[in-house]
Design a protein around this motif. Structure first.
Motif, PDB file in Angstrom:
ATOM      1  N   SER A   1       0.834  -1.206   0.000  1.00 33.45           N
ATOM      2  CA  SER A   1       0.000   0.000   0.000  1.00 33.45           C
ATOM      3  C   SER A   1       0.870   1.259   0.000  1.00 33.45           C
ATOM      4  CB  SER A   1      -0.921  -0.015   1.229  1.00 33.45           C
ATOM      5  OG  SER A   1      -1.754   1.122   1.253  1.00 33.45           O
TER       6      SER A   1
ATOM      7  N   ALA B   1       0.991   4.267  -2.789  1.00 38.39           N
ATOM      8  CA  ALA B   1       0.714   5.663  -2.406  1.00 38.39           C
ATOM      9  C   ALA B   1       1.872   6.594  -2.762  1.00 38.39           C
ATOM     10  CB  ALA B   1       0.425   5.738  -0.911  1.00 38.39           C
TER      11      ALA B   1
ATOM     12  N   THR C   1       3.642   7.957  -5.024  1.00 42.66           N
ATOM     13  CA  THR C   1       3.636   8.125  -6.476  1.00 42.66           C
ATOM     14  C   THR C   1       4.836   8.915  -7.000  1.00 42.66           C
ATOM     15  OG1 THR C   1       2.170  10.031  -6.215  1.00 42.66           O
ATOM     16  CG2 THR C   1       1.142   7.904  -6.702  1.00 42.66           C
TER      17      THR C   1
ATOM     18  N   VAL D   1       5.376   9.374   1.940  1.00 43.39           N
ATOM     19  CA  VAL D   1       4.004   9.604   1.501  1.00 43.39           C
ATOM     20  C   VAL D   1       3.532  10.940   2.064  1.00 43.39           C
ATOM     21  CG1 VAL D   1       1.607   8.823   1.703  1.00 43.39           C
ATOM     22  CG2 VAL D   1       3.418   7.176   1.221  1.00 43.39           C
TER      23      VAL D   1
ATOM     24  N   GLU E   1      -0.613  12.572  -1.285  1.00 44.84           N
ATOM     25  CA  GLU E   1      -0.544  11.161  -1.683  1.00 44.84           C
ATOM     26  C   GLU E   1      -1.411  10.301  -0.765  1.00 44.84           C
ATOM     27  OE1 GLU E   1       3.911  10.770  -3.657  1.00 44.84           O
ATOM     28  OE2 GLU E   1       3.710  10.831  -1.469  1.00 44.84           O
ATOM     29  N   LEU E   2      -1.445  10.640   0.515  1.00 41.55           N
ATOM     30  CA  LEU E   2      -2.264   9.892   1.464  1.00 41.55           C
ATOM     31  C   LEU E   2      -3.743  10.061   1.121  1.00 41.55           C
ATOM     32  CD1 LEU E   2      -1.639   8.184   4.034  1.00 41.55           C
ATOM     33  CD2 LEU E   2      -2.256  10.193   5.371  1.00 41.55           C
TER      34      LEU E   2
ATOM     35  N   VAL F   1      -5.111   8.021  -1.968  1.00 41.70           N
ATOM     36  CA  VAL F   1      -5.436   6.600  -1.814  1.00 41.70           C
ATOM     37  C   VAL F   1      -6.566   6.376  -0.803  1.00 41.70           C
ATOM     38  CG1 VAL F   1      -3.157   5.784  -2.498  1.00 41.70           C
ATOM     39  CG2 VAL F   1      -3.604   6.267  -0.075  1.00 41.70           C
TER      40      VAL F   1
ATOM     41  N   SER G   1      -6.801   7.428   2.398  1.00 39.82           N
ATOM     42  CA  SER G   1      -6.415   7.215   3.787  1.00 39.82           C
ATOM     43  C   SER G   1      -6.373   8.554   4.509  1.00 39.82           C
ATOM     44  CB  SER G   1      -5.052   6.528   3.869  1.00 39.82           C
ATOM     45  OG  SER G   1      -4.734   6.204   5.205  1.00 39.82           O
TER      46      SER G   1
ATOM     47  N   TYR H   1       3.541   5.351   8.217  1.00 35.73           N
ATOM     48  CA  TYR H   1       2.395   4.935   7.402  1.00 35.73           C
ATOM     49  C   TYR H   1       1.708   3.732   8.027  1.00 35.73           C
ATOM     50  CZ  TYR H   1      -0.221   3.749   3.126  1.00 35.73           C
ATOM     51  OH  TYR H   1      -1.219   3.480   2.203  1.00 35.73           O
TER      52      TYR H   1
ATOM     53  N   PRO I   1      -6.044   2.382   3.386  1.00 35.66           N
ATOM     54  CA  PRO I   1      -7.113   2.630   2.414  1.00 35.66           C
ATOM     55  C   PRO I   1      -8.092   1.457   2.371  1.00 35.66           C
ATOM     56  CG  PRO I   1      -4.974   3.145   1.485  1.00 35.66           C
ATOM     57  CD  PRO I   1      -4.709   2.468   2.793  1.00 35.66           C
TER      58      PRO I   1
END
Length: 223
Positions: free
Chosen positions: A87, A91, A93, A99, A103-104, A107, A109, A124, A130
């Motif tokens: 995951s 995330a 990317t 992250v 980005e969080l 996805v 989250s 994380y 997610p």
């Protein structure tokens, strides 16, 4: 080294197995090896900077490696769960080993209260997974980071036939990973919902993996 009082037997086992040069610490190379092993061959793989980002955050004595106390303080055994690792890789990317808040959010989250972003892998692991990752983790009863045909079949109601399972696996793209014993989180995310898969099985009442005109007509007539 002396074990921290809150170290579990699993912490000691994972730390010892991951200590590649058997020097009692984890280096960046040890971290990167650990995350790649737990990615189950997923595409995307964890970024090259993932291990360095974790070490920079948790290395409180600034000696360039993590001892068992720092490892336990970062709750790394939990963060190295295969679903978390996959995951995190999805995330991340921009591939910087971190992250960000954007980005969080992308996805689905949310950060924990008082979180300081961007997240390393260790942080994380304390966030909310997610939705797709949580469903994947529930399906992955073997906890190996892959959902097998049997595990997929167990979460689809009614139970799919072999032909229907083959269609689902093809949709997930598992044919691109020959030799693997199941689908990764990234592949799982390509599937329709479990409810939609169940409807496909119901409509395809002969179990062929395709929906014939008469099957579709029967469903539409019943609506």
């Amino acid at each position: 080294p002396q074990l921290p009082f809150n170290a579990t037997s699993e912490d000691v086992t994972v730390f010892t197995e991951g200590d590649g040069d058997v020097d009692g610490t984890w280096s960046v190379e040890d971290f990167n090896t650990a995350v790649v092993e737990r990615s189950a061959g997923q595409d995307p793989q964890p970024a090259a900077g993932t291990g360095a980002a974790v070490l920079n955050k948790l290395d409180t004595n600034n000696d360039g490696v993590l001892d068992i106390a720092e490892y336990v303080a970062g709750d790394m055994t939990a963060a190295l769960d295969p679903t978390w690792v996959q995951s995190f890789a999805i995330a991340d990317t921009d591939r910087d080993g971190l992250v960000s808040s954007d980005e969080l959010a992308a996805v689905g989250s949310e950060p924990v209260a008082d979180a300081v972003l961007p997240y390393t892998l260790s942080e994380y692991g304390a966030a909310t997974l997610p939705r797709e990752a949580m469903k994947f983790d529930d399906a992955d009863t073997s906890d190996n980071g892959l959902v097998s045909e049997e595990e997929l079949s167990a979460v689809v109601d009614p139970t799919p036939s072999a032909a229907q399972l083959a269609v689902m696996l093809a949709v997930a793209g598992t044919t691109n990973h020959s030799g693997m014993s199941g689908m990764t989180l990234a592949q799982w995310s390509e599937l329709p919902s479990e409810e939609e898969l169940g409807r496909f099985v119901t409509v395809d009442n002969d179990g062929s993996g395709t929906v014939a005109a008469d099957e579709l007509t029967a469903v539409l007539t019943a609506m």
